[in-house]
Enzyme design. Structure first.
Site, PDB file in Angstrom:
ATOM      1  CE  LYS A  95      69.970 -47.193  48.187  1.00 36.33           C
ATOM      2  NZ  LYS A  95      68.716 -47.241  47.422  1.00 36.33           N
ATOM      3  CG  ASP A 133      70.199 -47.463  44.205  1.00 38.18           C
ATOM      4  OD1 ASP A 133      69.017 -47.111  44.148  1.00 38.18           O
ATOM      5  OD2 ASP A 133      71.137 -46.638  44.199  1.00 38.18           O
TER       6      ASP A 133
HETATM    7  P1  NDP Z   1      70.669 -47.540  36.674  1.00 41.53           P
HETATM    8  O1  NDP Z   1      72.063 -47.758  37.074  1.00 41.53           O
HETATM    9  O2  NDP Z   1      69.920 -48.629  35.997  1.00 41.53           O
HETATM   10  O3  NDP Z   1      70.566 -46.258  35.737  1.00 41.53           O
HETATM   11  C1  NDP Z   1      70.989 -44.993  36.111  1.00 41.53           C
HETATM   12  C2  NDP Z   1      70.897 -44.126  34.868  1.00 41.53           C
HETATM   13  O4  NDP Z   1      71.133 -42.762  35.195  1.00 41.53           O
HETATM   14  C3  NDP Z   1      71.926 -44.499  33.829  1.00 41.53           C
HETATM   15  O5  NDP Z   1      71.348 -44.291  32.566  1.00 41.53           O
HETATM   16  C4  NDP Z   1      73.035 -43.474  34.097  1.00 41.53           C
HETATM   17  O6  NDP Z   1      73.871 -43.215  32.995  1.00 41.53           O
HETATM   18  C5  NDP Z   1      72.195 -42.270  34.377  1.00 41.53           C
HETATM   19  N1  NDP Z   1      72.921 -41.221  35.063  1.00 41.53           N
HETATM   20  C6  NDP Z   1      73.760 -41.306  36.111  1.00 41.53           C
HETATM   21  N2  NDP Z   1      74.196 -40.086  36.464  1.00 41.53           N
HETATM   22  C7  NDP Z   1      73.585 -39.242  35.604  1.00 41.53           C
HETATM   23  C8  NDP Z   1      73.597 -37.852  35.454  1.00 41.53           C
HETATM   24  N3  NDP Z   1      74.331 -37.075  36.246  1.00 41.53           N
HETATM   25  N4  NDP Z   1      72.820 -37.318  34.468  1.00 41.53           N
HETATM   26  C9  NDP Z   1      72.087 -38.089  33.660  1.00 41.53           C
HETATM   27  N5  NDP Z   1      72.056 -39.407  33.740  1.00 41.53           N
HETATM   28  C10 NDP Z   1      72.784 -39.966  34.705  1.00 41.53           C
HETATM   29  O7  NDP Z   1      69.909 -47.065  37.991  1.00 41.53           O
HETATM   30  P2  NDP Z   1      68.362 -47.072  38.320  1.00 41.53           P
HETATM   31  O8  NDP Z   1      67.581 -46.733  37.097  1.00 41.53           O
HETATM   32  O9  NDP Z   1      68.045 -48.305  39.061  1.00 41.53           O
HETATM   33  O10 NDP Z   1      68.288 -45.868  39.370  1.00 41.53           O
HETATM   34  C11 NDP Z   1      68.113 -44.512  38.982  1.00 41.53           C
HETATM   35  C12 NDP Z   1      67.673 -43.706  40.190  1.00 41.53           C
HETATM   36  O11 NDP Z   1      66.452 -44.257  40.710  1.00 41.53           O
HETATM   37  C13 NDP Z   1      68.648 -43.711  41.374  1.00 41.53           C
HETATM   38  O12 NDP Z   1      68.556 -42.468  42.038  1.00 41.53           O
HETATM   39  C14 NDP Z   1      68.090 -44.790  42.273  1.00 41.53           C
HETATM   40  O13 NDP Z   1      68.477 -44.608  43.622  1.00 41.53           O
HETATM   41  C15 NDP Z   1      66.614 -44.552  42.083  1.00 41.53           C
HETATM   42  N6  NDP Z   1      65.759 -45.686  42.431  1.00 41.53           N
HETATM   43  C16 NDP Z   1      65.897 -46.897  41.804  1.00 41.53           C
HETATM   44  C17 NDP Z   1      65.055 -47.941  42.130  1.00 41.53           C
HETATM   45  C18 NDP Z   1      65.090 -49.220  41.404  1.00 41.53           C
HETATM   46  O14 NDP Z   1      64.215 -50.060  41.654  1.00 41.53           O
HETATM   47  N7  NDP Z   1      66.028 -49.449  40.506  1.00 41.53           N
HETATM   48  C19 NDP Z   1      64.055 -47.794  43.206  1.00 41.53           C
HETATM   49  C20 NDP Z   1      63.938 -46.463  43.732  1.00 41.53           C
HETATM   50  C21 NDP Z   1      64.799 -45.472  43.362  1.00 41.53           C
HETATM   51  P3  NDP Z   1      75.366 -43.819  32.914  1.00 41.53           P
HETATM   52  O15 NDP Z   1      75.185 -45.161  32.307  1.00 41.53           O
HETATM   53  O16 NDP Z   1      76.068 -42.849  32.040  1.00 41.53           O
HETATM   54  O17 NDP Z   1      75.909 -43.838  34.323  1.00 41.53           O
END
Ligand code: NDP
Length: 450
Positions: free
Chosen positions: A129, A169
């Site tokens: 990572k 990520d």
């Molecule tokens: P993105 O950056 O695309 O999206 C993250 C989202 O979460 C945004 O909408 C962000 O909002 C929101 N967010 C961040 N902090 C908070 C919070 N405290 N409360 C509510 N919403 C919040 O990331 P991903 O969708 O790619 O990743 C999301 C999760 O999934 C992470 O934990 C990542 O490690 C995990 N993951 C992702 C994978 C992937 O393929 N993308 C694979 C496996 C796991 P804002 O815009 O306000 O920051």
């Protein structure tokens, strides 16, 4: 915290001493070690091979300076990281996260979890990572490009298609992967599958963008069906976040007949009793890079609530946390249970605190832990690596079909391990153990000083 097994207690104490200021990493290690209690009862010989002592220590941890120049001509300095945690079953594989909260502890917790997740996919990928405390939010494309180029200038020395293959990520999407790949190619003068999550025009895989969200739903459907013979159709679903994972989880949940009524970002959440209109969300989040509050301004009847954590008070049958780590605490888990939730599956990494997981398990809620439930992203990254090696592309349907098979298989591996070690239905324990067994076997065969 004390373990029944003396050997595990010793391992955990050493990890605590060595990593005293790394709470997220310690939390992840503790959860995994707890799962090993019943395994060590059945297989005490594991203590002799020292495989658990070794698995909690990364093979390599790289930290580096990333300096770049912003649009105003000012020099900016960020910190870059890559942890190469375990390569027993394949090249290191795991995403890059760009977010101000990134530090050594966060990167190590993610890298540690990644090892077991990758093993569960049954594809040959080790665990790694990386990332930076750089915040892409509010930066121009040119600033993001210069940052990515500087970041890759150092990272390129440590990665390669047979060594370590990063992906996206939080904060690292198609734009960032493109800049990172471009710089790697420029530096090494080679076109290889060194990163996954690439654009379709230069080696990306169809269905990679959708994979984590879709995979989460394939896993959840199988869990519901196999454990309680329940269908997703007709269920009310709450999904946190509105990023890559949340958007495609919403899409697949809706296709399966579920009704997603809430999404969030770090500022607040929206509630739409009629079911989220995903086209509006995609326009706001993927095209405009805007805030989720916009949704309530555009969709009649939808409500916006300030503060992201309130989302867990929305009544639902299924909760899918897809935002970030530790976003559901014990109290919020209890609220979900009181409101009648039947299943929780983690799209984000470690979104439930240990207290929250305890509440779910003690109340008989079906609980799909991240390393199993969200493995669809990395699994499809593995499929992207295969396609790159073959210099060939599968169709969307071919990739999606393989993804579905992998997710169903992951559920059964975790479920069967939970049965084998006497805790039927405890998928936290089952996923940790099933992921661990393959790595432990490979490490044992490969000898100690590797
Ligand atoms: P993105 O950056 O695309 O999206 C993250 C989202 O979460 C945004 O909408 C962000 O909002 C929101 N967010 C961040 N902090 C908070 C919070 N405290 N409360 C509510 N919403 C919040 O990331 P991903 O969708 O790619 O990743 C999301 C999760 O999934 C992470 O934990 C990542 O490690 C995990 N993951 C992702 C994978 C992937 O393929 N993308 C694979 C496996 C796991 P804002 O815009 O306000 O920051």
């Amino acid at each position: 915290m004390s373990f029944k097994n003396q050997y595990l207690q010793g391992v955990y104490e050493t990890v605590c001493k060595r990593n005293a200021n790394e709470p997220e990493f310690l939390q992840a290690v503790r959860e995994v070690l707890e799962s090993f209690e019943p395994v060590l009862e059945k297989k005490p010989e594991l203590a002799k091979t020292g495989v658990i002592d070794r698995i909690v220590e990364p093979e390599r941890f790289i930290q580096f300076r990333v300096s770049w120049v912003d649009d105003k001509g000012n020099v900016q300095v960020n910190r870059g990281y890559r942890v190469q945690f375990n390569s027993a079953i394949g090249p290191y594989k795991g995403g890059l996260r760009f977010h101000p909260s990134v530090n050594a502890s966060v990167i190590k917790f993610l890298g540690f979890e990644q090892c077991f997740k990758n093993s569960l996919t049954s594809l040959p990928m080790g665990g790694g990572k990386g990332g930076s405390d750089f915040d892409p939010k509010g930066k121009s494309d040119a600033e993001v490009m210069r940052f990515c180029q500087s970041f890759m200038t150092e990272l390129a020395k440590h990665i390669g298609p047979d060594t370590d293959v990063p992906a996206g990520d939080i904060g690292v999407g198609a734009r960032e992967i493109g800049y990172l790949f471009g710089q790697y190619k420029r530096l090494q003068n080679e076109f290889t599958g060194v990163l996954t999550g690439k654009g379709l025009s230069y080696g990306g895989s169809l269905a990679r963008k959708e994979a984590t969200g879709y995979g989460l739903l394939y896993f959840t459907k199988e869990m519901l069906q196999c454990m309680k013979n329940i269908d997703i159709a007709g269920k009310t679903i709450v999904i946190s976040g509105s990023g890559n994972v949340a958007i495609y989880a919403t899409q697949k949940a809706t296709e399966m007949g579920g009704k997603v009524v809430a999404l969030s970002d770090s500022n607040g959440y929206v509630y739409d009793k009629n079911g989220i209109n995903l086209d509006v969300v995609k326009q706001i989040k993927e095209v405009e890079r805007g805030r989720i509050s916009e949704y309530a301004k555009r969709v009649p009847g939808a409500e916006y609530h300030e503060g992201c954590r309130g989302i867990w008070s929305v009544k639902c049958d299924i909760a899918l946390p897809c935002a970030t780590q530790n976003e559901i605490n014990g109290e919020e888990a209890q609220t979900l249970v009181n409101n009648g939730v039947i299943a929780v599956a983690e799209g984000a990494n470690m979104p439930s605190t240990p207290e929250a997981i305890e509440v779910f398990l003690n109340n008989g809620i079906m609980f799909g832990p991240a390393k199993a439930a969200n493995a669809g992203g990395v699994a499809t990254s593995g499929l992207e690596m295969s396609q790159n090696s073959m210099r060939y592309s599968w169709t969307f349907e071919e990739v999606d079909e393989k993804l579905k098979g992998i997710m169903i298989n992951i559920f059964h591996s975790a479920y069967n391990a939970s049965k084998e070690f006497g805790q039927e239905g405890n998928l936290v324990m089952g996923a940790n153990v099933a992921g661990f067994m393959k790595i432990a076997d490979a490490m044992t065969w490969q000898g100690i000083a590797y």
